[in-house]
Design a protein around this motif. Structure first.
Motif, PDB file in Angstrom:
ATOM      1  N   UNK A  99      38.026  67.407  12.854  1.00  0.00           N
ATOM      2  CA  UNK A  99      37.446  66.072  13.003  1.00  0.00           C
ATOM      3  C   UNK A  99      37.511  65.587  14.446  1.00  0.00           C
ATOM      4  N   UNK A 100      36.690  64.603  14.717  1.00  0.00           N
ATOM      5  CA  UNK A 100      36.736  63.874  15.988  1.00  0.00           C
ATOM      6  C   UNK A 100      36.984  62.407  15.666  1.00  0.00           C
ATOM      7  N   UNK A 101      37.820  61.775  16.455  1.00  0.00           N
ATOM      8  CA  UNK A 101      38.260  60.428  16.147  1.00  0.00           C
ATOM      9  C   UNK A 101      37.356  59.371  16.772  1.00  0.00           C
ATOM     10  N   UNK A 102      37.081  58.363  15.968  1.00  0.00           N
ATOM     11  CA  UNK A 102      36.393  57.161  16.443  1.00  0.00           C
ATOM     12  C   UNK A 102      37.356  55.989  16.228  1.00  0.00           C
ATOM     13  N   UNK A 103      37.760  55.349  17.298  1.00  0.00           N
ATOM     14  CA  UNK A 103      38.716  54.249  17.197  1.00  0.00           C
ATOM     15  C   UNK A 103      37.956  52.978  16.831  1.00  0.00           C
ATOM     16  N   UNK A 104      38.156  52.527  15.590  1.00  0.00           N
ATOM     17  CA  UNK A 104      37.456  51.343  15.101  1.00  0.00           C
ATOM     18  C   UNK A 104      38.214  50.062  15.408  1.00  0.00           C
ATOM     19  N   UNK A 105      39.532  50.164  15.517  1.00  0.00           N
ATOM     20  CA  UNK A 105      40.355  49.021  15.901  1.00  0.00           C
ATOM     21  C   UNK A 105      41.478  49.539  16.785  1.00  0.00           C
ATOM     22  N   UNK A 106      41.351  49.362  18.095  1.00  0.00           N
ATOM     23  CA  UNK A 106      42.415  49.846  18.977  1.00  0.00           C
ATOM     24  C   UNK A 106      43.664  48.987  18.855  1.00  0.00           C
ATOM     25  N   UNK A 107      44.764  49.587  19.166  1.00  0.00           N
ATOM     26  CA  UNK A 107      46.021  48.851  19.140  1.00  0.00           C
ATOM     27  C   UNK A 107      47.176  49.817  19.188  1.00  0.00           C
ATOM     28  N   UNK A 108      48.298  49.380  19.724  1.00  0.00           N
ATOM     29  CA  UNK A 108      49.469  50.258  19.786  1.00  0.00           C
ATOM     30  C   UNK A 108      50.042  50.490  18.390  1.00  0.00           C
ATOM     31  N   UNK A 109      50.603  51.673  18.201  1.00  0.00           N
ATOM     32  CA  UNK A 109      51.280  51.974  16.943  1.00  0.00           C
ATOM     33  C   UNK A 109      52.640  51.293  16.959  1.00  0.00           C
ATOM     34  N   UNK A 110      52.979  50.513  15.943  1.00  0.00           N
ATOM     35  CA  UNK A 110      54.284  49.847  15.925  1.00  0.00           C
ATOM     36  C   UNK A 110      55.426  50.861  15.963  1.00  0.00           C
ATOM     37  N   UNK A 111      56.578  50.428  16.458  1.00  0.00           N
ATOM     38  CA  UNK A 111      57.737  51.315  16.528  1.00  0.00           C
ATOM     39  C   UNK A 111      58.136  51.794  15.135  1.00  0.00           C
ATOM     40  N   UNK A 112      58.044  50.912  14.166  1.00  0.00           N
ATOM     41  CA  UNK A 112      58.279  51.271  12.764  1.00  0.00           C
ATOM     42  C   UNK A 112      57.000  50.943  12.002  1.00  0.00           C
ATOM     43  N   UNK A 113      56.482  51.894  11.231  1.00  0.00           N
ATOM     44  CA  UNK A 113      55.169  51.675  10.630  1.00  0.00           C
ATOM     45  C   UNK A 113      55.002  52.531   9.388  1.00  0.00           C
ATOM     46  N   UNK A 147      43.360  41.451   8.979  1.00  0.00           N
ATOM     47  CA  UNK A 147      44.286  41.016  10.040  1.00  0.00           C
ATOM     48  C   UNK A 147      45.558  41.842  10.161  1.00  0.00           C
ATOM     49  N   UNK A 148      46.039  42.442   9.089  1.00  0.00           N
ATOM     50  CA  UNK A 148      47.325  43.135   9.165  1.00  0.00           C
ATOM     51  C   UNK A 148      47.211  44.584   9.625  1.00  0.00           C
ATOM     52  N   UNK A 149      45.980  45.082   9.781  1.00  0.00           N
ATOM     53  CA  UNK A 149      45.808  46.426  10.331  1.00  0.00           C
ATOM     54  C   UNK A 149      46.173  46.408  11.802  1.00  0.00           C
ATOM     55  N   UNK A 150      47.110  47.248  12.187  1.00  0.00           N
ATOM     56  CA  UNK A 150      47.515  47.335  13.595  1.00  0.00           C
ATOM     57  C   UNK A 150      46.582  48.250  14.389  1.00  0.00           C
ATOM     58  N   UNK A 151      46.139  49.325  13.760  1.00  0.00           N
ATOM     59  CA  UNK A 151      45.252  50.284  14.409  1.00  0.00           C
ATOM     60  C   UNK A 151      44.433  50.954  13.302  1.00  0.00           C
ATOM     61  N   UNK A 152      43.170  51.256  13.625  1.00  0.00           N
ATOM     62  CA  UNK A 152      42.279  51.866  12.635  1.00  0.00           C
ATOM     63  C   UNK A 152      41.445  52.938  13.333  1.00  0.00           C
ATOM     64  N   UNK A 153      41.564  54.170  12.819  1.00  0.00           N
ATOM     65  CA  UNK A 153      40.836  55.310  13.379  1.00  0.00           C
ATOM     66  C   UNK A 153      40.024  55.963  12.277  1.00  0.00           C
ATOM     67  N   UNK A 154      38.756  56.231  12.551  1.00  0.00           N
ATOM     68  CA  UNK A 154      37.919  57.011  11.647  1.00  0.00           C
ATOM     69  C   UNK A 154      37.895  58.454  12.143  1.00  0.00           C
ATOM     70  N   UNK A 155      38.216  59.386  11.257  1.00  0.00           N
ATOM     71  CA  UNK A 155      38.163  60.811  11.585  1.00  0.00           C
ATOM     72  C   UNK A 155      36.884  61.383  10.983  1.00  0.00           C
ATOM     73  N   UNK A 156      35.850  61.516  11.832  1.00  0.00           N
ATOM     74  CA  UNK A 156      34.567  62.056  11.396  1.00  0.00           C
ATOM     75  C   UNK A 156      34.572  63.570  11.558  1.00  0.00           C
ATOM     76  N   UNK A 157      33.883  64.282  10.665  1.00  0.00           N
ATOM     77  CA  UNK A 157      33.772  65.722  10.815  1.00  0.00           C
ATOM     78  C   UNK A 157      33.171  66.063  12.176  1.00  0.00           C
ATOM     79  N   UNK A 158      33.766  67.057  12.845  1.00  0.00           N
ATOM     80  CA  UNK A 158      33.247  67.528  14.122  1.00  0.00           C
ATOM     81  C   UNK A 158      31.911  68.248  13.903  1.00  0.00           C
TER      82      UNK A 158
END
Length: 221
Positions: A99-113, A147-158
Motif C-alpha cells: 500500500x501507499x499512504x494518504x494522510x487524511x488527518x495529520x497529527x502526532x501520534x500520542x505517547x500512549x495510544x 474530533x477525537x481522531x488524533x491521526x488518520x491515514x488511508x492505506x491505498x493499494x499501490x
C-alpha cells in the motif's frame, strides 16, 4: 514510502494470552533488510476485543520501504516468505497488502495510544480510480472531522497491487486515538454519524475492524 502489511490470525488452538506473549517471534524481518526495510511495527488486537468473539485478525505488521518495487522484491524472496508464515500463525489466514499512504488527518501520534484498523473493500460496481478518488477526496475529509481522531491515514493499494487485482482487501483505514474511551466518545458525535452514512457511497458492506496496541519490531534498540 510504500508499506507492506501482513494481517494474520494466531495458530488454531493457541490461547490469546500465550500468543501475545510470543507474538514478537512471528515478526523476524531480518530477511527484508537487504531490500531496504526502513522500519516495522507489530500491532496486536486488544485482549478486551475477544469478549465478543474472534476478531478479524490477531496481528497486523507494517513494513516500510522506499518504494513499491522494493516491497515487491522482498515479498518474492523465499526467505522472507518463510518468515511471513510463522508457525505461530494460521497459514490460511495470512493476507499481505502492498500500500501507499494518504494522510487524511495529520497529527502526532500520542505517547500512549490505541490504533484502529478498518479493512476496506470497495463497492463492486465502482471503478477503481473513482473509488480511490472518492475515499481520499470526499470521505477522508469527512472522517477527519471526528474530533477525537488524533491521526488518520488511508492505506491505498499501490499501483502494481491494484493492477494485479488479487488483494484480499482494497485498503486499510488507520486511525489513532488517546484510548478506547476516546474512540467511544468519537462514535457518539454527529461527525461520526455523517462519516458512517457516507460509507455506502463507495464501500461494500460493513468494515471489519480491530483495535490494537503497537510496538516496533525493526530496527530493534
Amino acid at each position: 514510502m510504500t508499506t507492506l502489511i501482513r494481517l494474520a490470525k494466531r495458530a488454531p488452538g493457541s490461547p490469546v494470552d500465550l500468543f501475545h506473549s510470543q507474538a514478537d517471534r512471528a515478526s523476524d524481518w531480518s530477511a527484508a533488510a537487504r531490500y531496504g526495510l526502513r522500519a516495522a511495527t507489530q500491532a496486536l488486537t486488544l485482549p478486551a476485543a475477544y469478549r465478543s468473539g474472534e476478531p478479524v485478525c490477531d496481528v497486523i505488521d507494517e513494513l516500510a520501504f522506499d518504494d513499491e518495487a522494493s516491497a515487491v522484491r522482498c515479498l518474492a524472496d523465499p526467505a522472507f516468505r518463510r518468515a511471513l508464515g510463522s508457525p505461530l500463525l494460521d497459514a490460511a489466514s495470512l493476507a499481505c497488502l502492498v500500500v501507499e499512504e494518504h494522510v487524511a488527518k495529520p497529527g502526532p501520534v500520542p505517547a500512549s495510544f490505541v490504533k484502529n484498523y478498518e479493512l476496506v473493500t470497495k463497492r463492486p460496481d465502482m471503478d477503481r480510480a473513482e473509488f480511490d478518488r472518492y475515499w481520499a477526496q470526499v470521505h477522508g475529509p469527512l472522517a477527519a472531522t471526528i474530533p477525537t481522531i488524533r491521526r488518520y491515514v488511508q492505506a491505498h493499494l499501490a499501483p502494481r497491487a491494484r493492477a494485479a487485482g488479487a488483494a484480499s482487501y482494497d485498503g486499510l483505514a488507520i486511525t489513532w486515538f488517546d484510548d478506547v474511551a476516546a474512540m467511544r466518545a468519537g462514535a457518539a458525535t454527529d461527525a461520526y454519524a455523517r462519516t458512517r452514512a457516507d460509507e455506502a457511497n463507495f464501500l461494500a458492506g460493513e468494515l471489519p475492524f480491530v483495535i490494537t496496541t503497537e510496538q516496533a519490531t525493526y530496527p530493534l534498540a
